[in-house]
Design a protein around this motif. Structure first.
Motif, PDB file in Angstrom:
ATOM      1  N   SER A   1       0.824  -1.213   0.000  1.00 18.60           N
ATOM      2  CA  SER A   1       0.000   0.000   0.000  1.00 18.60           C
ATOM      3  C   SER A   1       0.853   1.256   0.000  1.00 18.60           C
ATOM      4  CB  SER A   1      -0.934  -0.005   1.218  1.00 18.60           C
ATOM      5  OG  SER A   1      -1.774  -1.132   1.211  1.00 18.60           O
ATOM      6  N   THR A   2       1.955   1.221   0.729  1.00 15.96           N
ATOM      7  CA  THR A   2       2.848   2.379   0.762  1.00 15.96           C
ATOM      8  C   THR A   2       3.460   2.642  -0.610  1.00 15.96           C
ATOM      9  OG1 THR A   2       3.393   1.963   3.088  1.00 15.96           O
ATOM     10  CG2 THR A   2       4.898   3.372   1.841  1.00 15.96           C
ATOM     11  N   ILE A   3       4.033   1.599  -1.203  1.00 17.69           N
ATOM     12  CA  ILE A   3       4.638   1.740  -2.526  1.00 17.69           C
ATOM     13  C   ILE A   3       3.573   2.089  -3.564  1.00 17.69           C
ATOM     14  CG2 ILE A   3       5.879   0.520  -4.357  1.00 17.69           C
ATOM     15  CD1 ILE A   3       7.164  -1.195  -2.134  1.00 17.69           C
ATOM     16  N   GLY A   4       2.428   1.413  -3.476  1.00 15.76           N
ATOM     17  CA  GLY A   4       1.362   1.649  -4.441  1.00 15.76           C
ATOM     18  C   GLY A   4       0.795   3.048  -4.371  1.00 15.76           C
ATOM     19  N   SER A   5       0.618   3.589  -3.164  1.00 14.32           N
ATOM     20  CA  SER A   5       0.061   4.939  -3.030  1.00 14.32           C
ATOM     21  C   SER A   5       1.032   5.997  -3.546  1.00 14.32           C
ATOM     22  CB  SER A   5      -0.298   5.216  -1.562  1.00 14.32           C
ATOM     23  OG  SER A   5       0.836   5.080  -0.719  1.00 14.32           O
ATOM     24  N   VAL A   6       2.349   5.783  -3.362  1.00 12.35           N
ATOM     25  CA  VAL A   6       3.342   6.733  -3.885  1.00 12.35           C
ATOM     26  C   VAL A   6       3.326   6.724  -5.417  1.00 12.35           C
ATOM     27  CG1 VAL A   6       5.810   7.235  -4.064  1.00 12.35           C
ATOM     28  CG2 VAL A   6       4.822   6.611  -1.847  1.00 12.35           C
ATOM     29  N   ILE A   7       3.316   5.520  -6.000  1.00 12.85           N
ATOM     30  CA  ILE A   7       3.260   5.411  -7.458  1.00 12.85           C
ATOM     31  C   ILE A   7       1.962   6.009  -7.984  1.00 12.85           C
ATOM     32  CG2 ILE A   7       3.162   3.787  -9.391  1.00 12.85           C
ATOM     33  CD1 ILE A   7       4.950   1.914  -7.771  1.00 12.85           C
TER      34      ILE A   7
ATOM     35  N   PHE B   1       0.081   8.314  -6.582  1.00 20.35           N
ATOM     36  CA  PHE B   1       0.092   9.778  -6.481  1.00 20.35           C
ATOM     37  C   PHE B   1       0.975  10.402  -7.562  1.00 20.35           C
ATOM     38  CE2 PHE B   1       1.516  13.866  -4.804  1.00 20.35           C
ATOM     39  CZ  PHE B   1       0.315  14.430  -4.422  1.00 20.35           C
ATOM     40  N   PHE B   2       2.088   9.754  -7.874  1.00 18.00           N
ATOM     41  CA  PHE B   2       2.977  10.269  -8.936  1.00 18.00           C
ATOM     42  C   PHE B   2       2.256  10.277 -10.283  1.00 18.00           C
ATOM     43  CE2 PHE B   2       6.009   9.320 -12.345  1.00 18.00           C
ATOM     44  CZ  PHE B   2       6.832  10.445 -12.253  1.00 18.00           C
ATOM     45  N   ILE B   3       1.518   9.198 -10.566  1.00 19.64           N
ATOM     46  CA  ILE B   3       0.759   9.147 -11.821  1.00 19.64           C
ATOM     47  C   ILE B   3      -0.311  10.234 -11.841  1.00 19.64           C
ATOM     48  CG2 ILE B   3      -0.836   7.736 -13.206  1.00 19.64           C
ATOM     49  CD1 ILE B   3       0.672   5.272 -12.198  1.00 19.64           C
TER      50      ILE B   3
END
Length: 423
Positions: free
Chosen positions: A88-94, A96-98
């Motif tokens: 979830s941490t990695i996914g939310s950062v990616i 948000f970047f998108i």
């Protein structure tokens, strides 16, 4: 009126809601679908392999593949929780970047979707558990084994289960609170009051689960945190109303779909399905629970005279073994079972079937279904006194015994007394 669309979302709030959305979805799928009777989570789960790998690689844990104890505060559970946090941490950062590249604002719609998922997941889960309490299925009822087990030999969880099973009134009351709260959160206009009721209920559940070392502590904590998320936007109103005594602004949960036809149609389909599903499930569970109760012969039988092949065996004579007690018991975990304790302390377990008309009891092997059945005739000779006779493993047995039933225990013979000293 305050609505979701009126809120502003800064960087931290956007990242927060994306993380929470991913975590909730990954946590629920598929082990959270307890309210879908037709679904076997293991058939659609992708967690087992990667969870074990994650726990072995990053936590240094070893797993028993055939006994993962999924859902019972096990190493497997904590490994999955930490894995979900990482994803979830990695996914939310990616994510948000998108989002920063496409310049499209939809955070409030994402939050509405999350709130809708939480409403139905929390509501249906706690309706399920609430009904299990209302119909006295979750904790069952006190049986002979419970009453004969020393207090010091109880686990914390076992002690809690006995505490809850003692009072039908208390179990039903706590169940009704969960059912009422669960029903209320299924509707937007009553979501807040329903979530507030469930918040109070789940605080109690979490405290009890931690205090009595119940093996589903993390399950209860997750449900509590989900209810917090539902009342998260009402915190300011709660503080103003209960603490600072200031006027508050009504908060409205936004609909997932603008079309009333779609909203009402989907809600109708969901509610009809779960009403039918819950009805069928609880009808079967109630039938099983009812069939597991045997009032006629339930009790513990203290054997005073034991005759084997016409030879009376004295229990004080250590060189020969006879039966000392026979415990006929019924509960939802071991329906109609008998435990025979020999004079040397060894025990034997059987299933039993009783024929009240013929006055017979048949002992059946619990595991070895191909084993022999043993038929015993019984006769009541006095108050709580019985004689039994039959053939057991080629030996002719007869014995007399005095029974102790559920009504002979102080804990179970009296109900709630409004006037203590009225005789």
């Amino acid at each position: 009126m305050k609505t979701l669309e009126n809120q502003k979302y800064n960087f931290k709030r956007k990242l927060f809601w994306r993380f929470i959305f991913l975590y909730i979805i990954l946590y629920i799928f598929p082990y959270g679908f307890e309210y879908i009777n037709e679904l076997n989570p293991e058939n659609i789960s992708f967690w087992k392999g990667i969870t074990i790998w994650f726990g072995q690689t990053f936590l240094g844990w070893e797993f028993y593949i055939n006994n993962l104890q999924n859902g019972f505060d096990s190493k497997y559970d904590y490994s999955r929780f930490l894995l979900i946090v990482s994803i979830s941490t990695i996914g939310s950062v990616i994510w948000f970047f998108i989002d920063s590249k496409i310049k499209y604002s939809y955070t409030h719609k994402l939050k509405v979707l999350l709130q809708t998922i939480l409403r139905y997941h929390i509501g249906l889960t706690l309706i399920l558990y609430g009904l299990a309490k209302v119909f006295l299925l979750q904790f069952g009822s006190l049986d002979i084994n419970d009453l004969e087990t020393n207090l010091g030999n109880q686990s914390g969880m076992g002690l809690l289960w006995k505490f809850m099973s003692y009072s039908d009134f208390y179990s039903i009351s706590t169940g009704l609170i969960e059912v009422i709260g669960g029903v209320l959160v299924l509707f937007r206009r009553t979501t807040f009051i329903g979530a507030f009721i469930l918040f109070i209920a789940m605080v109690n559940v979490v405290l009890v689960d931690i205090g009595y070392d119940v093996s589903v502590k993390m399950f209860a904590i997750h449900l509590l945190l989900m209810t917090v998320l539902l009342i998260f936007d009402n915190l300011k109103q709660l503080i103003n109303f209960f603490i600072t005594n200031k006027p508050t602004i009504p908060y409205n949960f936004a609909p997932l779909f603008n079309s009333k036809k779609i909203r009402y149609g989907l809600k109708g389909i969901i509610l009809i399905y779960f009403i039918i599903s819950f009805r069928n499930s609880f009808k079967e569970r109630i039938r099983t629970e009812k069939n597991s109760n045997n009032i006629e012969m339930t009790g513990i039988y203290e054997i005073d005279i034991f005759i084997k092949n016409r030879d009376t065996i004295n229990s004080s004579n250590g060189d020969r073994v006879g039966w000392k007690t026979m415990r006929l018991n019924c509960n939802k975990y071991y329906p109609k079972h008998v435990v025979i304790k020999n004079s040397d302390g060894q025990t034997q377990w059987f299933k039993f079937e009783e024929n009240v008309l013929d006055k017979t009891i048949t002992f059946k092997p619990i595991e070895n279904t191909s084993g022999s059945d043993y038929l015993f005739n019984y006769k009541k000779t006095g108050k709580n006194k019985f004689t039994f006779s039959g053939i057991y493993k080629g030996d002719t047995l007869s014995f007399s015994a005095k029974s102790k039933t559920l009504k002979d225990y102080l804990l179970t013979k009296n109900e709630t007394q409004w006037i203590r000293d009225l005789e």
